[in-house]
Design an enzyme around this catalytic site. Structure first.
Site, short mmCIF file in Angstrom:
data_model
loop_
_atom_site.label_atom_id
_atom_site.label_comp_id
_atom_site.label_asym_id
_atom_site.label_seq_id
_atom_site.Cartn_x
_atom_site.Cartn_y
_atom_site.Cartn_z
N GLY A 49 4.35 22.94 -3.88
CA GLY A 49 4.41 21.51 -4.15
C GLY A 49 3.39 21.05 -5.17
N CYS A 50 2.62 21.97 -5.71
CA CYS A 50 1.63 21.64 -6.72
C CYS A 50 2.14 22.12 -8.08
CB CYS A 50 0.29 22.30 -6.41
SG CYS A 50 -0.42 21.80 -4.83
N ALA A 51 1.90 21.33 -9.11
CA ALA A 51 2.33 21.71 -10.46
C ALA A 51 1.55 22.93 -10.95
CB ALA A 51 2.15 20.55 -11.43
N SER A 52 0.28 22.99 -10.61
CA SER A 52 -0.53 24.15 -10.96
C SER A 52 -0.59 25.08 -9.75
CB SER A 52 -1.94 23.71 -11.37
OG SER A 52 -2.50 22.92 -10.36
#
Length: 136
Positions: A49-52
């Site tokens: 769920g994190c872009a990075s």
């Protein structure tokens, strides 16, 4: 309900009025964290769920929660540091009682993070809460 370390960040943010300075402060906090050992950067510690890329490694000893973390993005690494100051050293019950949205709102982060970063912070908080709840 915030820890003393988080209260220090709140005080620092009150002193730093410019958002560029606040971002720099968050990034510097992330840089000051010890790196997460490569052996702990595994699928089980990765936060979806994190872009990075983000890894959170929780440790619970005698009912006290703490975690270490890592990201490949400097600002996210800094946000991990902010969350560590919010949660590390709390009991499992206290972790679940923290209203992270309100506490982070005291920093103004709710209005100043991109949608992707906000989603990532929510995913990290959810992982922290799930970990604590599973141990109670």
């Amino acid at each position: 309900m915030a820890c003393a370390a988080f209260e220090e960040i709140v005080e620092d943010f009150e002193f730093l009025e410019d958002w560029e300075d606040r971002y720099r402060h968050v990034i510097e906090q992330g840089k000051a964290m010890e790196p997460l050992p490569e052996a702990l950067k595994v699928p089980a510690t990765k936060v979806d769920g994190c872009a990075s890329q983000v890894w959170i490694h929780p440790v619970i000893e005698d009912g006290v929660f703490r975690f270490d973390g890592e990201s490949d993005a400097l600002i996210v690494r800094g946000l991990i540091s902010v969350l560590r100051s919010l949660y590390n050293g709390l009991t499992l019950g206290e972790v679940l009682a923290v209203d992270a949205h309100t506490e982070l709102g005291r920093l103004g982060l709710n209005e100043h993070l991109s949608a992707q970063r906000s989603n990532g912070v929510r995913a990290m908080i959810e992982r922290i809460r799930e970990t604590a709840a599973a141990q109670i």
